[in-house]
Design a protein around this motif. Structure first.
Motif, PDB file in Angstrom:
ATOM      1  N   THR A  57       0.818  -1.223   0.000  1.00 22.06           N
ATOM      2  CA  THR A  57       0.000   0.000   0.000  1.00 22.06           C
ATOM      3  C   THR A  57       0.848   1.267   0.000  1.00 22.06           C
ATOM      4  O   THR A  57       0.331   2.355  -0.255  1.00 22.06           O
ATOM      5  N   TYR A  62      -0.792   1.849  -8.158  1.00 22.58           N
ATOM      6  CA  TYR A  62      -2.246   1.770  -8.006  1.00 22.58           C
ATOM      7  C   TYR A  62      -2.857   1.006  -9.180  1.00 22.58           C
ATOM      8  O   TYR A  62      -2.487   1.210 -10.334  1.00 22.58           O
ATOM      9  N   HIS A  65      -1.972  -3.301  -7.033  1.00 26.60           N
ATOM     10  CA  HIS A  65      -1.619  -3.661  -5.661  1.00 26.60           C
ATOM     11  C   HIS A  65      -1.847  -5.144  -5.370  1.00 26.60           C
ATOM     12  O   HIS A  65      -1.047  -5.764  -4.661  1.00 26.60           O
ATOM     13  N   THR A  87      -4.038  -5.598   1.510  1.00 28.50           N
ATOM     14  CA  THR A  87      -3.908  -4.364   0.719  1.00 28.50           C
ATOM     15  C   THR A  87      -5.043  -3.389   1.044  1.00 28.50           C
ATOM     16  O   THR A  87      -4.951  -2.215   0.692  1.00 28.50           O
ATOM     17  N   GLY A  90      -4.690   0.027   2.711  1.00 23.32           N
ATOM     18  CA  GLY A  90      -4.761   1.259   1.931  1.00 23.32           C
ATOM     19  C   GLY A  90      -6.178   1.465   1.434  1.00 23.32           C
ATOM     20  O   GLY A  90      -6.732   0.610   0.742  1.00 23.32           O
ATOM     21  N   ASN A  91      -6.795   2.542   1.818  1.00 23.55           N
ATOM     22  CA  ASN A  91      -8.168   2.854   1.418  1.00 23.55           C
ATOM     23  C   ASN A  91      -8.299   4.370   1.327  1.00 23.55           C
ATOM     24  O   ASN A  91      -7.349   5.095   1.656  1.00 23.55           O
ATOM     25  N   PRO A  92      -9.430   4.881   0.861  1.00 23.84           N
ATOM     26  CA  PRO A  92      -9.567   6.336   0.715  1.00 23.84           C
ATOM     27  C   PRO A  92      -9.308   7.138   1.987  1.00 23.84           C
ATOM     28  O   PRO A  92      -9.022   8.331   1.906  1.00 23.84           O
ATOM     29  N   THR A  94      -6.871   6.289   4.243  1.00 24.48           N
ATOM     30  CA  THR A  94      -5.452   6.203   4.615  1.00 24.48           C
ATOM     31  C   THR A  94      -4.497   6.583   3.491  1.00 24.48           C
ATOM     32  O   THR A  94      -3.315   6.803   3.746  1.00 24.48           O
ATOM     33  N   TYR A  95      -4.992   6.647   2.258  1.00 25.33           N
ATOM     34  CA  TYR A  95      -4.090   6.926   1.140  1.00 25.33           C
ATOM     35  C   TYR A  95      -3.453   8.312   1.224  1.00 25.33           C
ATOM     36  O   TYR A  95      -2.325   8.506   0.774  1.00 25.33           O
ATOM     37  N   ILE A  98      -0.588   8.108   3.763  1.00 22.53           N
ATOM     38  CA  ILE A  98       0.424   7.231   3.173  1.00 22.53           C
ATOM     39  C   ILE A  98       1.172   7.963   2.066  1.00 22.53           C
ATOM     40  O   ILE A  98       2.406   7.916   1.981  1.00 22.53           O
ATOM     41  N   GLY A  99       0.431   8.661   1.205  1.00 22.55           N
ATOM     42  CA  GLY A  99       1.043   9.387   0.104  1.00 22.55           C
ATOM     43  C   GLY A  99       1.934  10.511   0.590  1.00 22.55           C
ATOM     44  O   GLY A  99       3.044  10.721   0.083  1.00 22.55           O
ATOM     45  N   TYR A 161       7.820   8.985  -4.840  1.00 16.78           N
ATOM     46  CA  TYR A 161       6.835   8.177  -4.101  1.00 16.78           C
ATOM     47  C   TYR A 161       7.342   6.742  -3.967  1.00 16.78           C
ATOM     48  O   TYR A 161       7.286   6.145  -2.883  1.00 16.78           O
TER      49      TYR A 161
END
Length: 214
Positions: A57, A62, A65, A87, A90-92, A94-95, A98-99, A161
């Motif tokens: 993630t 993208y 994954h 995986t 990673g979701n809307p 937490t992205y 994370i990013g 990234y």
């Protein structure tokens, strides 16, 4: 068709459920946790799969994954299904953190400085997408191919990234590994104990029913 939905969901509802599934992300996380604990594999293999999925993630691949997590789990001899399920770390929700963590770490490791010369992050995504579309269309219309904006996106977004996601990805995945391993081990041992107790009860009842004079 047998498997066709009777109630076809409108586009707005599909988009809404992507960002907020039915029951919320808490319920979705509980479901994934439940599935992980009940996987028929040794705890260390499941934990390795969780490591692979969580680490994935933090990569910018993208749309890939699932494949990336499965390949990492395969290399680590971890559980493939555990990797794929993980995986969803990673979701809307937490992205964004994370990013941000991956990009900032990448810029720091590569010695880069943030610049608005080519626009902000969203602008770079949009321009890279336009480059891809325009160059795809050029195949049919013979127009000039230009990869300038996509090159900027690679240098200032994708590559930082990818490099920057390694450290926070390894750290987070390692924590998840060492947290999940004893929990899965305890769950499987408790489940085995319950199955043994149930089997012993059935044997006892069977023996009692077979006792002469009853």
């Amino acid at each position: 068709m047998v498997f066709k939905r009777r109630d076809r969901r409108p586009i707005w509802k599909i988009v809404l459920e992507f960002f907020w599934p039915r029951g919320g992300w808490g319920r979705a996380a509980q479901y994934v946790q439940h599935r992980l604990r009940r996987l028929p594999d040794p705890p260390h293999r499941i934990a390795r799969g969780i490591f692979a999925g969580v680490f994935t993630t933090f990569t910018p691949f993208y749309g890939l994954h699932f494949v990336t997590a499965a390949l990492i789990a395969l290399a680590m001899r971890g559980n493939l299904l555990a990797a794929i399920l993980s995986t969803f770390f990673g979701n809307p929700l937490t992205y964004v953190p994370i990013g941000v963590a991956s990009m900032k770490t990448g810029y720091w490791l590569l010695g880069l400085e943030g610049s608005e010369e080519h626009g902000g992050l969203v602008h770079k995504f949009v321009k890279a997408g336009e480059d891809l579309w325009d160059n795809l269309v050029s195949i049919f219309y013979g127009s000039k191919v230009d990869w300038t904006d996509l090159g900027i996106f690679y240098d200032e977004v994708f590559y930082p990234y990818m490099i920057g996601g390694i450290l926070p990805g390894l750290l987070t995945a390692t924590v998840c590994y060492y947290v999940s391993l004893p929990l899965i081990t305890a769950y499987q041992n408790r489940r085995k104990g319950a199955l043994k107790a149930r089997l012993a009860t059935l044997r006892k009842k069977k023996a009692e029913n077979g006792t002469p004079g009853e």
